[in-house]
Design a protein around this motif. Structure first.
Motif, PDB file in Angstrom:
ATOM      1  N   GLN A   1     -56.197 -41.334 -30.566  1.00 52.78           N
ATOM      2  CA  GLN A   1     -56.179 -40.091 -29.805  1.00 52.78           C
ATOM      3  C   GLN A   1     -55.287 -39.109 -30.554  1.00 52.78           C
ATOM      4  N   ILE A   2     -55.857 -37.957 -30.918  1.00 52.69           N
ATOM      5  CA  ILE A   2     -55.189 -37.016 -31.819  1.00 52.69           C
ATOM      6  C   ILE A   2     -55.243 -35.622 -31.209  1.00 52.69           C
ATOM      7  N   TRP A   3     -54.094 -34.947 -31.199  1.00 53.61           N
ATOM      8  CA  TRP A   3     -54.038 -33.580 -30.683  1.00 53.61           C
ATOM      9  C   TRP A   3     -53.577 -32.632 -31.778  1.00 53.61           C
ATOM     10  N   PHE A   4     -54.215 -31.462 -31.821  1.00 56.05           N
ATOM     11  CA  PHE A   4     -53.790 -30.373 -32.701  1.00 56.05           C
ATOM     12  C   PHE A   4     -53.490 -29.133 -31.858  1.00 56.05           C
ATOM     13  N   TYR A   5     -52.478 -28.373 -32.274  1.00 57.75           N
ATOM     14  CA  TYR A   5     -52.306 -27.048 -31.697  1.00 57.75           C
ATOM     15  C   TYR A   5     -53.531 -26.212 -32.064  1.00 57.75           C
ATOM     16  N   PRO A   6     -54.068 -25.407 -31.135  1.00 52.22           N
ATOM     17  CA  PRO A   6     -55.210 -24.539 -31.474  1.00 52.22           C
ATOM     18  C   PRO A   6     -54.736 -23.312 -32.250  1.00 52.22           C
ATOM     19  N   GLU A   7     -55.686 -22.634 -32.884  1.00 56.64           N
ATOM     20  CA  GLU A   7     -55.355 -21.422 -33.633  1.00 56.64           C
ATOM     21  C   GLU A   7     -54.925 -20.291 -32.714  1.00 56.64           C
ATOM     22  N   ARG A   8     -55.362 -20.341 -31.453  1.00 55.11           N
ATOM     23  CA  ARG A   8     -54.930 -19.356 -30.459  1.00 55.11           C
ATOM     24  C   ARG A   8     -55.093 -19.963 -29.067  1.00 55.11           C
ATOM     25  N   ARG A   9     -54.362 -19.431 -28.134  1.00 52.39           N
ATOM     26  CA  ARG A   9     -54.422 -19.905 -26.762  1.00 52.39           C
ATOM     27  C   ARG A   9     -55.585 -19.265 -26.011  1.00 52.39           C
ATOM     28  N   GLY A  10     -55.942 -19.865 -24.873  1.00 47.93           N
ATOM     29  CA  GLY A  10     -56.942 -19.265 -23.996  1.00 47.93           C
ATOM     30  C   GLY A  10     -58.377 -19.413 -24.447  1.00 47.93           C
ATOM     31  N   LEU A  11     -58.666 -20.418 -25.271  1.00 45.92           N
ATOM     32  CA  LEU A  11     -60.039 -20.648 -25.720  1.00 45.92           C
ATOM     33  C   LEU A  11     -60.905 -21.172 -24.574  1.00 45.92           C
ATOM     34  N   THR A  12     -62.206 -20.973 -24.686  1.00 44.29           N
ATOM     35  CA  THR A  12     -63.141 -21.523 -23.708  1.00 44.29           C
ATOM     36  C   THR A  12     -63.269 -23.027 -23.913  1.00 44.29           C
ATOM     37  N   PRO A  13     -63.073 -23.830 -22.863  1.00 42.16           N
ATOM     38  CA  PRO A  13     -63.183 -25.287 -23.017  1.00 42.16           C
ATOM     39  C   PRO A  13     -64.570 -25.705 -23.509  1.00 42.16           C
ATOM     40  N   SER A  14     -64.610 -26.740 -24.346  1.00 42.54           N
ATOM     41  CA  SER A  14     -65.881 -27.259 -24.853  1.00 42.54           C
ATOM     42  C   SER A  14     -65.697 -28.700 -25.297  1.00 42.54           C
ATOM     43  N   TRP A  15     -66.814 -29.378 -25.540  1.00 44.42           N
ATOM     44  CA  TRP A  15     -66.794 -30.807 -25.869  1.00 44.42           C
ATOM     45  C   TRP A  15     -68.003 -31.143 -26.739  1.00 44.42           C
ATOM     46  N   GLU A  16     -67.823 -32.017 -27.693  1.00 39.08           N
ATOM     47  CA  GLU A  16     -68.940 -32.515 -28.508  1.00 39.08           C
ATOM     48  C   GLU A  16     -68.549 -33.829 -29.158  1.00 39.08           C
TER      49      GLU A  16
END
Length: 236
Positions: free
Chosen positions: A116-131
């Protein structure tokens, strides 16, 4: 610079239903000097017992990657997505503005082993998604196969951060070289086997290398090896 973190130096917890090893501060483990490596925030090595798992819980503003090493992981989330993640498959979830999800061992008679790996996103407030996508052993054989990337790469899952995650199944006696731009970071986790980095540093199963100030690295398998390599932007 190549810094080796032996497997046994990772934080380890046994909750009965879950055996986990944390490479960075997470849950009850906190070390202010070990919070992240560039945009890489969490790297957990989890073994979940049959029929057990993580119930519905929230996440926000994080890019979450799961890679199944052995067994079958069952995913459900608040967007209505559900699926089974089998060995060799990778899942990417953008938590963004907020998402609930659960992860369970789908099997009733064998454990599931996954990263299980987490990265900080490039910006906050992105639309949730999954693939998710499958990357079988044959596709990883004696090569660095990009499986997740912030830049378009054929077959790789897309992530909202300047990173590329590679998987490899390297035969004993074979070697690979990874080159990258100056100022970037590399993170290598040896899932199984034994390797040598740039002819100097030997890693065994569960060991990690945090690599800075190097534009290339040679990875040589001393025995059959399965590993994950990350090419990371620096947050400095």
């Amino acid at each position: 610079m190549i810094r080796i973190i032996p497997s046994e130096e990772r934080y380890t917890a046994d909750h009965g239903w879950l055996k986990t090893r944390h490479s960075f501060s997470f849950a009850e483990y906190y070390d202010p000097n070990n919070l992240n490596f560039g945009p890489l925030r969490v790297f957990n090595d989890d073994i979940v017992q049959p029929g057990k798992g993580f119930g519905m819980h929230p996440h926000a503003d994080m890019e979450i990657i799961s890679y199944v090493i052995d067994g079958v992981l069952e995913h459900r989330d608040s967007m209505g997505n559900q699926g089974l993640l089998r060995a060799g498959e990778v899942q990417r979830m953008t938590a963004g503005t907020g998402i609930f999800h659960s992860e369970y061992n789908h099997s009733q008679d064998r454990p599931v082993h996954f990263l299980q790996i987490w990265f900080y996103p490039e910006r906050r407030g992105l639309t949730p998604s999954w693939e998710q996508a499958s990357f079988p052993k044959e596709a990883q054989h004696n090569r660095l196969l990009p499986v997740v990337s912030g830049t378009p790469r054929e077959g790789a899952l897309s992530i909202h951060q300047d990173v590329t995650v590679y998987l490899s199944q390297l035969d004993a006696g074979r070697s690979l070289t990874h080159e990258q731009e100056d100022g970037r970071l590399m993170y290598l986790f040896l899932i199984e086997g034994r390797i040598k980095l740039s002819g100097e540093h030997t890693l065994k199963t569960g060991d990690t290398a945090r690599i800075t100030d190097l534009s290339s690295i040679e990875i040589a398998a001393e025995e059959d090896a399965h590993f994950m390599l990350m090419d990371l932007a620096s947050l400095d």
